[in-house]
Design a protein around this motif. Structure first.
Motif, PDB file in Angstrom:
ATOM      1  N   ASN A 250       0.864  -1.185   0.000  1.00 34.01           N
ATOM      2  CA  ASN A 250       0.000   0.000   0.000  1.00 34.01           C
ATOM      3  C   ASN A 250       0.898   1.233   0.000  1.00 34.01           C
ATOM      4  OD1 ASN A 250      -1.576   2.311   1.254  1.00 34.01           O
ATOM      5  ND2 ASN A 250      -3.197   0.759   1.016  1.00 34.01           N
ATOM      6  N   ALA A 251       0.670   2.185  -0.935  1.00 34.93           N
ATOM      7  CA  ALA A 251       1.541   3.383  -1.112  1.00 34.93           C
ATOM      8  C   ALA A 251       0.877   4.641  -0.622  1.00 34.93           C
ATOM      9  CB  ALA A 251       1.900   3.508  -2.591  1.00 34.93           C
ATOM     10  N   SER A 252      -0.162   4.429   0.201  1.00 33.70           N
ATOM     11  CA  SER A 252      -0.863   5.650   0.639  1.00 33.70           C
ATOM     12  C   SER A 252       0.006   6.549   1.522  1.00 33.70           C
ATOM     13  CB  SER A 252      -2.151   5.257   1.376  1.00 33.70           C
ATOM     14  OG  SER A 252      -1.835   4.455   2.522  1.00 33.70           O
ATOM     15  N   ASP A 253       1.061   5.988   2.067  1.00 30.72           N
ATOM     16  CA  ASP A 253       1.941   6.809   2.913  1.00 30.72           C
ATOM     17  C   ASP A 253       3.058   7.499   2.124  1.00 30.72           C
ATOM     18  OD1 ASP A 253       3.153   4.405   2.238  1.00 30.72           O
ATOM     19  OD2 ASP A 253       4.363   4.339   4.081  1.00 30.72           O
ATOM     20  N   ARG A 254       3.113   7.168   0.826  1.00 29.38           N
ATOM     21  CA  ARG A 254       4.186   7.736   0.007  1.00 29.38           C
ATOM     22  C   ARG A 254       3.827   9.199  -0.347  1.00 29.38           C
ATOM     23  NH1 ARG A 254       8.745   4.569   0.402  1.00 29.38           N
ATOM     24  NH2 ARG A 254       8.380   2.434  -0.367  1.00 29.38           N
ATOM     25  N   GLU A 255       4.857  10.058  -0.324  1.00 24.55           N
ATOM     26  CA  GLU A 255       4.671  11.480  -0.605  1.00 24.55           C
ATOM     27  C   GLU A 255       4.250  11.693  -2.037  1.00 24.55           C
ATOM     28  OE1 GLU A 255       4.456  15.554  -0.039  1.00 24.55           O
ATOM     29  OE2 GLU A 255       4.711  13.956   1.453  1.00 24.55           O
ATOM     30  N   TYR A 256       4.843  10.930  -2.961  1.00 21.99           N
ATOM     31  CA  TYR A 256       4.507  11.129  -4.368  1.00 21.99           C
ATOM     32  C   TYR A 256       3.055  10.804  -4.618  1.00 21.99           C
ATOM     33  CZ  TYR A 256       4.926   6.032  -4.978  1.00 21.99           C
ATOM     34  OH  TYR A 256       4.763   4.677  -4.874  1.00 21.99           O
TER      35      TYR A 256
ATOM     36  N   GLY B  61      12.183   0.964  -3.276  1.00 22.30           N
ATOM     37  CA  GLY B  61      10.997   0.324  -3.849  1.00 22.30           C
ATOM     38  C   GLY B  61      10.511  -0.884  -3.066  1.00 22.30           C
ATOM     39  N   ARG B  62       9.181  -0.856  -2.709  1.00 21.35           N
ATOM     40  CA  ARG B  62       8.573  -1.987  -1.991  1.00 21.35           C
ATOM     41  C   ARG B  62       8.309  -3.157  -2.931  1.00 21.35           C
ATOM     42  NH1 ARG B  62       4.308   1.788   1.465  1.00 21.35           N
ATOM     43  NH2 ARG B  62       5.836   2.578   2.988  1.00 21.35           N
ATOM     44  N   ALA B  63       8.185  -2.792  -4.196  1.00 18.92           N
ATOM     45  CA  ALA B  63       7.934  -3.864  -5.159  1.00 18.92           C
ATOM     46  C   ALA B  63       9.248  -4.362  -5.741  1.00 18.92           C
ATOM     47  CB  ALA B  63       7.039  -3.373  -6.285  1.00 18.92           C
TER      48      ALA B  63
END
Length: 904
Positions: free
Chosen positions: A123-129, A147-149
């Motif tokens: 989940n990338a909801s915490d990423r600034e971008y 990268g998490r992926a």
């Protein structure tokens, strides 16, 4: 201190100074090269930064295009095609190798599709971008992420995804592979001293040309650079590293948003940049210093051979010259340079000149003394032989002493004060002093003083040049005496008389004292002087001066004004019996006979008196008024004394003025001749003219009765008579040349003229210059001329007759009328005076006298001319008595020459 440095040391310093420009040039070149290196490095940094920025901008633009392609895919925009979305994204990822992860996220940040395919879910909801893309709904440059992926460091980019209803459905993202970016950056061929770093806005390293790949994602090591990134400070600046290195930076933002996320930092170590230049400087300095040491050694050797030794010889010669030794004239004993040979030659010439100058100083007749101005009391340090001869003192006696001993006790001299002032002011001076020789005799000395200054302008000595001017002073005093005293008699002259009178007037104003001025004029001295000769006349004047000086009191003044005029000032005597007694002593002394060459001569004087303050308050007034009184004495019969009266002024002033004008009249050409015709008594024919002088003074004619006697008294009669002769002869010759007449012209000659020893020579010269034949010139003289010195007059008349000039006896019958004189003297004719002719027709006595004169003259073979004939009756009487020639108003009045043309 500098004065004591030896020449060898100066040469060493000179060599070092010669090297200094090379060292300075090396230093300047080094500084210039270092500045150029810094400038080039800065330019290189800016160029690398620009290149890196351009490359990253392309990468960002590529990410924008990739994410735009994904966001536009139908399977991405639709939420019901998950398999197709996966395939579509995987295909895009397959052709986009620069990214380590590409995918699409839901609005909640869940992974929807990803490429390359992975089973990992995050989940990338915490990423600034992600949040920035949803917030701005625009393409977003994100931050550094791991990268998490992909499990690799990346720089994240994001773009919003819309469905076909233009509703936000999610976010597409791409992670730029930073390891691959780092590899590409390291592949750049940058200079060793330059490094390039890509950092995000938090100061985290994204890629670097020099840092290891493990440093990606870490804060950059340069705290100063990191601070500049955080402050978004772009451009060129310098920082100091933790290790103390001075670093140069160029910081540039990759994107131009208000808050750039990516920066390129290009840096260089300043010391490394300048290190090559410093090494080159050390090598150059080594070469220069090595050459300097070798050159210095050679210069010292050469200086000894070509400078030090010749200079030592030169100094030795100068010292020998100072001691007066013969070695002073020898040249250099070593092979000195051309300059030193010239210097030795110049020294030889200088020493020769000094020898000559010393010889001149030693030989001069002027005394020369040199005093030391640096010592107290200015002692003498040198005198020349002339000083010794002039003063009688030897050098041994005076050296070390002040010159003042030459004045002895005679200290009250104006020149000494001027000399002291010149010494204090250290300037030149010229004074005249009274000095005394060793034997005590006085001599006058002209001293010319001049200071001698050193190179700093300080006076070190005074040079005095002394000239013995005793003879000149004696001559000047004699001239001064002559300027105030009469040369012939030694009496005070007019200038000194006026000075004495001024003193007496000043004394009278202060004390009320009185005094009297006596003006003395010898009677008939002009005639007397012309008769006995000027030499004898001078002896008479000296005798008169002596008698006047003897007759006065010690406090009185006797002065000679000139000629036969004397003035006596009776000090303290106003109008009183005592004054008259003093004047009588003068007259008594003058009446005594003067013996000259065995003969006694007697003189008389007319005396005029003027007393202070009654008759005048100034010297001029007193002399003038005494002169007026003297003329009154002459008018009253001569040989008497008269005191000044105010009524004397009228005639006296006129006479003085007439005298002054008379002396100037000849030069001003104010005299002219009028001519009166003489005719034959029987035929009435013109037989001659008489030239009569006239004085046109101020436009008016002056009667001869007013100025002829004055001319005789003042001596003007002699040059005036010569002018009359010249003009009359010239005019008669002019008439003769024009053919108008051939008759004689008669000219009156005074007694003074006739007694001139050169009268005959003067007349002969006049006749020669004018060309007039001698028979056409007649001279008229009076009876009084023949009465004095008859032998002299007879000789002169005979000489005139011999040269052909006629002589007439003028005014016959008014004097002694001695027949014996007529018999003795060769006279051609007699002229009856007008006083007899005037009453010839009414006075039997005058008629008888005229008849007797005519008869007597004819008996002696002389012609007769009657003057003053004004009537026919007078003419008839004279014609009847046998008179030969008539002259008077009846015949014609005296007229100027131009008016006689008609008569002639």
């Amino acid at each position: 201190m500098l004065r004591s440095i030896r020449l060898r040391t100066w040469l060493l310093l000179l060599t070092l100074v010669a090297v200094l420009p090379s060292i300075a040039w090396l230093s300047y070149s080094h500084d210039r090269d270092q500045a150029d290196a810094l400038r080039r490095t800065q330019q290189d940094l800016q160029a690398v930064a620009g290149l890196a920025v351009a490359s990253l901008e392309q990468a960002i633009e590529g990410a924008r295009q990739v994410l735009g392609t994904i966001a536009a895919g139908p399977s991405v925009r639709r939420s019901d095609l998950p398999q197709l979305c996966q395939e579509y994204v995987a295909n895009v990822a397959a052709v986009s190798s620069a990214y380590n992860s590409i995918g699409v996220l839901t609005l909640e940040g869940e992974l929807r599709c990803v490429g390359p395919a992975t089973t990992a879910r995050f989940n990338a909801s915490d990423r600034e971008y992600f949040r920035e893309a949803l917030r701005t709904e625009k393409f977003t440059i994100g931050e550094y992420v791991f990268g998490r992926a992909s499990g690799r460091p990346a720089l994240a980019f994001a773009m919003p995804v819309y469905d076909y209803g233009n509703q936000l459905k999610g976010v597409s993202y791409a992670g730029l592979d930073l390891i691959r970016l780092d590899q590409r950056l390291k592949e750049l061929r940058l200079p060793r001293v330059i490094r390039a770093d890509v950092v995000d806005d938090r100061g985290l390293l994204l890629a670097s040309t020099q840092s290891p790949v493990e440093a990606i994602g870490r804060p950059i090591a340069d705290a100063g650079l990191r601070e500049a990134v955080l402050q978004r400070r772009q451009g060129v600046f310098e920082t100091v590293s933790d290790a103390g290195a001075q670093l140069m930076h160029v910081l540039a933002a990759v994107d131009e948003s208000e808050r750039p996320r990516v920066y390129v930092a290009v840096s260089a170590d300043r010391e490394q940049v300048l290190g090559a230049g410093l090494a080159q400087l050390r090598r150059n300095l080594g070469v220069v210093l090595s050459g300097t040491l070798l050159g210095l050694a050679f210069a010292l050797w050469l200086a000894h051979q070509q400078v030090t030794e010749p200079m030592r010889q030169l100094l030795s010669r100068m010292q020998a010259a100072g001691r007066g030794e013969d070695g002073a004239s020898s040249g250099p004993r070593t092979s000195a340079s051309l300059e030193f040979q010239q210097l030795h030659a110049g020294l030889s010439r200088m020493l020769e000149r000094l020898t000559l100058q010393r010889a001149a100083v030693e030989a001069t007749i002027e005394g020369i003394v040199i005093c030391d101005a640096t010592q107290p009391d200015y002692p003498m340090v040198y005198i020349n032989p002339a000083f010794e001869r002039m003063t009688g003192y030897s050098a041994k006696e005076v050296l070390g002493r002040n010159c003042r001993f030459l004045q002895r006790e005679d200290r009250a001299q104006p020149g000494l004060e001027e000399l002291r002032l010149a010494l204090r002011e250290q300037r030149t001076a010229e004074v005249t002093l009274r000095n005394y020789r060793r034997d005590g005799s006085l001599f006058w000395n002209d001293l010319r003083l001049a200071p001698v200054r050193d190179s700093q302008g300080r006076v070190t000595h005074f040079v005095g040049v002394q000239t013995d001017v005793s003879e000149r002073v004696r001559f000047e005093r004699e001239l001064a005496h002559r300027a105030h005293h009469d040369t012939l008699t030694g009496l005070p002259n007019r200038q000194l008389l006026e000075d004495r009178l001024a003193q007496a007037i000043h004394q009278g104003q202060r004390s009320g004292a009185r005094f009297t001025v006596a003006f003395i004029d010898l009677d008939n001295f002009k005639t007397f002087n012309d008769s006995i000769g000027h030499a004898a006349g001078d002896e008479v004047l000296k005798a008169v001066a002596s008698r006047l000086s003897t007759a006065v009191r010690p406090g009185d003044t006797v002065s000679r004004l000139g000629g036969d005029e004397f003035v006596v000032v009776f000090d303290g005597l106003g109008e009183s019996a005592e004054l008259m007694q003093a004047v009588e002593r003068l007259r008594t002394g003058l009446t005594e006979a003067v013996e000259l060459q065995g003969k006694d001569y007697f003189v008389a004087a007319s005396i005029g008196l003027a007393s202070y303050p009654r008759d005048g308050l100034t010297a001029m007034e007193l002399i003038q008024h005494a002169d007026f009184a003297m003329y009154r004495a002459k008018a009253d019969g001569r040989g008497v004394v008269r005191s000044y009266q105010p009524d004397h002024n009228v005639g006296g002033e006129q006479r003085l003025e007439l005298t002054r004008d008379l002396r100037k009249a000849l030069g001003r050409q104010e005299f002219e001749l009028h001519y009166q015709a003489q005719t034959d008594t029987v035929t009435g024919e013109l037989v001659g003219f008489e030239a009569l002088i006239r004085w046109r003074r101020g436009g008016e004619l002056v009667s001869p009765l007013q100025f002829i006697e004055l001319a005789e008294q003042t001596g003007v009669i002699v040059p005036l008579g010569e002018w009359v002769l010249e003009e009359a002869c010239r005019q008669n010759q002019q008439w003769r040349t024009a053919g108008l007449c051939h008759v004689p012209v008669a000219v009156n000659v005074s007694a003074i003229q006739f007694k001139q020893s050169n009268l005959v020579e003067v007349i002969e010269r006049v006749l020669l210059r004018t060309g007039l034949p001698p028979p056409l010139l007649h001279l008229e003289i009076t009876e009084s001329v023949m009465m004095d010195q008859p032998e002299l007059i007879s000789g002169t008349l005979a000489a005139l007759r011999a040269c052909g000039v006629g002589v007439a006896l003028d005014d016959f019958g008014t004097g002694y009328s001695s027949l014996s004189y007529l018999k003795r003297f060769p006279v051609d004719c007699v002229k009856i005076d007008r006083s007899f002719v005037r009453d010839i027709t009414t006075d039997p006595m005058d008629a008888a006298i005229c008849g007797a004169i005519i008869a007597m003259a004819h008996q002696m073979s002389m012609r007769v001319i009657a003057e003053g004939v004004e009537t026919e009756a007078q003419a008839d009487f004279l014609r009847a008595k046998g008179c030969d020639v008539l002259q008077g108003y009846l015949v014609g009045r005296p007229v100027p020459a131009y008016a006689l043309w008609a008569i002639a």
